[in-house]
Each structure stands twice: as C-alpha cells, then as structure tokens.
Design a protein around this motif. Structure first.
Motif, short mmCIF file in Angstrom:
data_model
loop_
_atom_site.label_atom_id
_atom_site.label_comp_id
_atom_site.label_asym_id
_atom_site.label_seq_id
_atom_site.Cartn_x
_atom_site.Cartn_y
_atom_site.Cartn_z
N GLY A 67 8.78 -1.01 4.53
CA GLY A 67 9.28 0.12 3.45
C GLY A 67 8.13 0.42 2.99
O GLY A 67 7.15 0.36 3.40
N LYS A 69 6.29 1.45 0.15
CA LYS A 69 6.07 0.22 -0.73
C LYS A 69 5.45 -0.47 -0.91
O LYS A 69 4.22 -1.48 -0.90
N GLU A 182 10.61 1.74 -4.27
CA GLU A 182 10.67 2.17 -3.42
C GLU A 182 11.33 3.75 -3.00
O GLU A 182 12.15 3.73 -4.30
#
Length: 444
Positions: A67, A69, A182
């Motif tokens: 991801g 994030k 996200e």
C-alpha cells in the motif's frame, strides 16, 4: 488538503536534500581535502542519483504490495537518520553514508507520492493534484538557496544547519502523515490480488507490450531531461563559477530566481492549464524554453544579463516541463497493481543516468569547458522534446479506470462498468460500488 500537503512534501524533502548537497559540496571538499572525483561520488550516490535510484527500486514494489500508506509510515524515519548523520558528519566516509541513506529514503518516497496523488484525484483535476508534488519539489530549491544565502557567512556550519532544517521538516511531515488513509483504488485492486510475492507487480509490468512501450516513452521524456536537470540541480553553482560568477551569494540568488519562477509556473502554468489546455502544446513550449535557456548559457557572452536570461528561461521551462508531465503520465499509463513499481523502475533508470554523468561532471566541466559540455546537455534536452512531442498520450479528462480499460482491453471483465469522469458507467448508471476518492473533497 492535509493528505495532499503531507504526501507532496516527499518532493520538497527530495529537492531540499539535493540543494543542501549542492550548496555544501565545495565546503565539504575544502573541509575533508577531497578531489573532484570524490565530490562527484558524493553527488552520484546521493538523493540526486544512485541513492534515490536504489530507494525507488525497493520502494516501488513495496508500495504496490503493501500500500501507498506503508511507505509513508517508514521512509521518513530512514530519511531523518540520513540527514542527522550529515549534520554531524566528521569524515568523508560518514558524509558519504549520510548521503546514501538519505537518497534511499527519498527514492522510496517520491514514486509513492505521485501514485497516491493521482489515485486520489478526480479525473478532471489530476494534473492539478499531481502538480502539487511538482510545486512542493520546486519550493525545496527556492527555500534551500535562500537559506544558503542567509547562512553563507557561517561556512560549513551553515550547511549543517540546512540539513538540520530538513530533519525538522521531515519529522513534521512524518507526524502529519499519521492516520493517512489508503487510496480506494489500491484497496480495490489489492482485494483482487492473488499473489503474495512482493515483486509480482514487476513481473506483471513486463508481461504486456503496452507497458514496455510506455516505459520507453517515459524514459525518453523524463530520463534524458533529468540528466540535465540533475546536473543543474547539484552542480549549478560550479557552472555559474565556470561562467564567471565567483560570488557564492550571487550564484545562490540566481538559483533562487530559477526556482521562484518554477514555483510560479508550476502553479499558474501546469496546475491551472494541464487539465484543460492541449498538453502536447504545453509540453513542447516548456521543452523549447529549456533548450533556449542552455543555448543562452553556451553561446552568449557570460554577462549578468545572459545569466539572468538563462535563469528566467530555465525556471519557466522547469515549471511546465518534463518532470511535471512525467509525474502525471507515469501515474496514468500503468495499471493500479504495478503503478508504483513502474514509477520505481523509471525513477531508478533516470537517477542511474544522472549518477553516471555526475561522477565525471566536475571533471568534464574543468577539462572540456562549459561550451562543449553545454552542447551535450542540449542534445539530451532535444531527445526529450522529440519523444514527448511525438508520442504524448491522450489521457486528459479520463478516469484512471477508463485509461486502464483502453490500454488493457484484454483485462476488462465482461459486464464490469468502466467509469467516466462523472462517476457514471457507459450506460449512464451511477457506479455505487466505487468509493469516492478523497481528493474529490479537496480544494486548492
């Protein structure tokens, strides 16, 4: 807005690192008694070249697997370690290690920032949001050179203070990113993923002809332009010295002018126009201005009016030039499952090319002179101009899902709606199962 700012700050930190290095190289050279090759090595292994290249190659696949994030949770911690080492560097080896660590952290963060901003942006404002990263990147050199002017009387201590400022900015940015959401498009893509291999996206990337042609196109657009920009970013004070400007303060003020104009042109040119004006024309204008800037530096007498002309032309060109369009097109031309991996590979190639020249740039500047070296750089800019002008993609105003469906028709599942810019499928029915991007709620 908080998400956009905190993500775009990756680019400020990258550019700030490069300028902190650029304005301190001569001071480190004097402090540690190193030769031109050792100076070139510092530049080549830093955030300007090989260090960032390695970070991008690592960070891109991690960003796609775990991801966007995920990268923001850890990259700035590594970055802060690197700049802290630079603040307290007592030897050439310690300084080299600091630059390598800083470069790796920068390389991991920058592809993630372009990916995040493009995925969160509405289709009709993608250039505006991706341009925020370019705007932050441009602010890095502007502030960096102004700080260099302010601390120039302090010598090397002033350079250490600039690295300390970057540590503080990195900490504040890291703090702002806590709780960053996200992207919805990555969560949707990840929910469909079946492979657990971190480098699955890299293998999938090279399995499609559309991706390979996009990679070559973006290398032509960005890498050749970035060879020039990379040398200008870190060695421009030396170029000014070769042109007759010996005062460090005057060198830094010329660069502050360059980047002040880049900031203005990024906002009023790229961010305001690239979503609604013909992108190909905008790209060509920026490229031609860049070539004109270096032509002035090479062919005109090295007077202050000529150097000011260079600063104005190069500053405006950089605002609507290859880097801004690269950040946009690199986000648009690849599928979500390997979007960050593609940018990691492209950033890796671009910074390797910069690093190879950086290792010998100070030597070439001394041995063959600014005129011949400048002609070589103009040649690189000409390649970037031709590639972008001829093969610029038609992606303006389309959602990332639309672009993906057009580029990979074999992957479109029968019956699955393809969203247009209004959030409607081809039949005009609202796509209720698609989460509204956070960027739809953001305003600049």
């Amino acid at each position: 807005m908080k998400a956009t700012i905190s993500v775009a700050m990756s680019n400020y930190i990258e550019a700030g690192s490069i300028i902190a290095i650029a304005t301190s190289l001569s001071l480190w050279q004097k402090e540690f008694g190193i030769d031109d090759f050792a100076v070139g090595l510092l530049a080549a292994l830093s955030a300007n070249a090989f260090g960032a290249a390695a970070g991008a190659l690592i960070g891109g696949p991690l960003c796609d697997k775990y991801g966007r994030k995920f990268i923001y949770t850890y990259d700035l911690i590594v970055y802060m370690i690197g700049v802290a080492l630079a603040v307290f560097a007592m030897s050439y080896g310690m300084l080299l290690l600091a630059f390598i660590i800083t470069g790796i952290a920068v390389g991991a963060g920058v592809p993630a920032s372009w990916t995040y901003l493009s995925e969160q942006a509405p289709a009709g404002q993608r250039a505006k949001h991706v341009g925020a990263a370019q705007l932050a990147w441009s602010c890095g050199p502007l502030i960096g050179f102004l700080l260099a002017v302010a601390v120039e009387p302090l010598g090397l201590l002033g350079s250490r203070l600039i690295f300390a400022e970057l540590f503080v900015v990195a900490f504040l940015t890291w703090y702002m990113r806590q709780g960053l959401p996200e992207t919805a498009i990555w969560k949707e893509s990840n929910a469909k993923a079946t492979s657990t291999n971190v480098f699955h996206g890299v293998r999938a990337l090279f399995s499609k002809k559309a991706n390979i042609t996009a990679i070559f196109f973006l290398i032509g657009v960005y890498s050749f332009w970035n060879i020039v920009a990379g040398q200008a970013g870190i060695f421009m004070p030396r170029v000014y010295a070769a042109a007759g400007v010996e005062s460090a303060t005057e060198q830094y003020l010329l660069q502050a002018l360059v980047w002040g104009l880049t900031v203005a042109t990024t906002y009023f040119g790229f961010m305001r126009l690239a979503d609604r004006f013909n992108r190909r024309i905008l790209y060509i204008v920026g490229s031609l201005l860049g070539i004109a800037a270096w032509a002035v530096l090479v062919f005109a007498e090295p007077t202050m009016p000529a150097l000011l002309s260079f600063a104005v032309l190069w500053g405006v060109a950089a605002g609507i030039g290859a880097q801004a369009f690269y950040g946009l097109w690199a986000s648009e031309l690849f599928a979500t499952e390997y979007r960050a991996s593609a940018q990691g590979i492209l950033f890796f190639v671009a910074r390797i090319m910069v690093g190879l020249l950086s290792m010998v740039f100070p030597i070439l500047l001394t041995s063959i002179g600014l005129s011949w070296l400048g002609l070589i750089l103009i040649g690189f800019l000409a390649v970037s101009l031709v590639v972008g002008a001829v093969w610029a993609p038609h992606t303006q105003g389309k959602t990332l899902q639309q672009i993906e469906a057009e580029r990979y028709p074999e992957d479109v599942v029968a019956g699955e709606p393809v969203l247009d810019a209004s959030g409607l499928d081809a039949s005009g029915l609202e796509a209720r199962d698609v989460e509204e991007p956070v960027a739809m709620k953001m305003h600049f």
